[in-house]
Design a protein around this motif. Structure first.
Motif, mmCIF file in Angstrom:
data_model
loop_
_atom_site.group_PDB
_atom_site.id
_atom_site.type_symbol
_atom_site.label_atom_id
_atom_site.label_comp_id
_atom_site.label_asym_id
_atom_site.label_seq_id
_atom_site.Cartn_x
_atom_site.Cartn_y
_atom_site.Cartn_z
ATOM 1 N N SER A 169 0.529 5.899 -1.290
ATOM 2 C CA SER A 169 1.344 6.982 -0.748
ATOM 3 C C SER A 169 1.296 6.876 0.761
ATOM 4 N N ALA A 170 1.967 7.806 1.426
ATOM 5 C CA ALA A 170 1.944 7.838 2.885
ATOM 6 C C ALA A 170 0.536 8.104 3.411
ATOM 7 N N VAL A 171 -0.308 8.749 2.605
ATOM 8 C CA VAL A 171 -1.675 9.027 3.038
ATOM 9 C C VAL A 171 -2.484 7.729 3.099
ATOM 10 N N TRP A 172 -2.383 6.914 2.062
ATOM 11 C CA TRP A 172 -3.065 5.617 2.062
ATOM 12 C C TRP A 172 -2.542 4.745 3.205
ATOM 13 N N PHE A 173 -1.229 4.662 3.308
ATOM 14 C CA PHE A 173 -0.595 3.841 4.337
ATOM 15 C C PHE A 173 -0.959 4.360 5.735
ATOM 16 N N TYR B 188 -12.064 7.651 -2.441
ATOM 17 C CA TYR B 188 -13.225 7.767 -1.554
ATOM 18 C C TYR B 188 -13.758 6.387 -1.150
ATOM 19 N N SER B 189 -13.678 5.442 -2.061
ATOM 20 C CA SER B 189 -14.065 4.074 -1.705
ATOM 21 C C SER B 189 -13.157 3.537 -0.605
ATOM 22 N N PHE B 190 -11.865 3.791 -0.747
ATOM 23 C CA PHE B 190 -10.908 3.366 0.267
ATOM 24 C C PHE B 190 -11.205 4.033 1.607
ATOM 25 N N MET C 285 0.820 -1.205 0.000
ATOM 26 C CA MET C 285 0.000 0.000 0.000
ATOM 27 C C MET C 285 0.856 1.258 0.000
ATOM 28 N N PHE C 286 1.967 1.246 0.730
ATOM 29 C CA PHE C 286 2.852 2.414 0.743
ATOM 30 C C PHE C 286 3.505 2.616 -0.616
ATOM 31 N N ALA C 287 3.931 1.513 -1.239
ATOM 32 C CA ALA C 287 4.643 1.610 -2.512
ATOM 33 C C ALA C 287 3.739 2.030 -3.661
ATOM 34 N N LEU C 288 2.531 1.487 -3.716
ATOM 35 C CA LEU C 288 1.628 1.770 -4.829
ATOM 36 C C LEU C 288 0.735 2.978 -4.569
ATOM 37 N N ALA D 288 -7.243 10.950 7.881
ATOM 38 C CA ALA D 288 -6.873 11.024 6.465
ATOM 39 C C ALA D 288 -6.639 12.473 6.037
ATOM 40 N N TRP D 289 -7.477 13.353 6.525
ATOM 41 C CA TRP D 289 -7.321 14.775 6.199
ATOM 42 C C TRP D 289 -6.016 15.331 6.760
#
Length: 278
Positions: free
Chosen positions: A43-47, A110-112, A38-41, A172-173
């Motif tokens: 970003s730090a926001v997703w991770f 947004y789904s995530f 998740m971090f690689a594909l 997330a924000w």
């Protein structure tokens, strides 16, 4: 380098959770694979959003654990999260991250956000709701049920689920603001983005948690212990096989969690599309 940073961060967090007995070995390995990818594909926001779920849920699971022991006796899985639980809570989020990497579009994000809000809301509702001073009621029948009963809801649990979703939106924000050069995935005025994100996440979390409870009361496999007479989620109890009561084959706790998170993710995507954010 994203793969290296993701591996280091994921291994560090999963390793600490393993030593604290929050993850089993299979759970730690699954968490490392999931977090690294998740971090690689992404970003730090997703991770970071994934970590916000994991860290907060782990903290609530440890809080007043003795007081929740009675309710936890009915659960299919307790204590250390295994690979199945890790993938049930984060697997769908990873698929959405991969989809965003292949075809960047705000709806994937947004789904995530909705998926992470749903799994967080459900976990908070379970861990905090178990401390309710009034017995829960079945979401299906409205009758009082013992604490820990699948499909049982309480006022405290519902408030906790809403708080969990709002927490994910706010986290997330905050991550979006903290990561240099990361553009917001929508065109809403900056002064309204926080309210939009947290509102969508809070509602997605509540919907995902309620969906989880409804499926838990209708489709989830349930058993009765022949020794103590408890209605439980596990196929064995008190050291002996339990009697099958109801539910659809294959619908265990992990599958129910995936279904609830899917409902949360779908709502968030629809809400974002309806507000013109994607």
């Amino acid at each position: 380098m994203e793969w290296v940073f993701g591996l280091i961060g994921s291994a560090g967090i999963a390793g600490a959770a393993y030593l604290k007995r929050s993850l089993s070995l299979s759970g730690a390995l699954a968490a490392v694979a999931l977090g690294t990818t998740m971090f690689a594909l992404g970003s730090a926001v997703w991770f970071g959003t994934l970590i916000a779920f994991f860290a907060s849920s782990t903290a609530w699971s440890k809080w007043k654990k003795r007081a929740k022991a009675e309710a936890e006796r009915n659960y299919e899985k307790t204590g250390r999260r295994d690979a199945g639980q890790v993938l049930a809570n984060g697997g769908l989020g990873l698929l959405l991250c991969v989809a965003y990497w292949i075809w960047p579009h705000p709806l994937w994000w947004y789904s995530f956000l909705g998926v992470m809000a749903a799994v967080t809301a459900d976990t908070w509702a379970t861990e905090i709701g178990a401390l309710s001073r009034t017995p829960p009621i079945s979401i299906k029948t409205g009758n009082r049920v013992p604490p820990g009963t699948s499909g049982g809801i309480s006022g405290l649990g519902l408030c906790a689920s809403l708080a969990g979703g709002l927490f994910v939106g706010a986290a997330a924000w905050a991550l979006l603001l903290a990561v240099p050069g990361h553009a917001a995935p929508d065109t809403v005025a900056a002064s309204l983005r926080f309210a939009v994100w947290t509102g969508i996440a809070g509602a997605a979390g509540a919907i995902g948690s309620i969906t989880d409870s409804w499926i838990g009361a209708t489709w989830q496999q349930m058993y009765r212990c022949a020794a103590c007479g408890r209605d439980i989620e596990r196929s064995s109890h008190c050291g002996r096989p339990a009697e099958r009561l109801r539910g659809r084959t294959g619908w265990n706790n992990d599958v129910v969690n995936v279904a609830g998170s899917l409902a949360g993710g779908a709502f968030a995507a629809l809400a974002a599309w309806g507000f013109g954010l994607a």
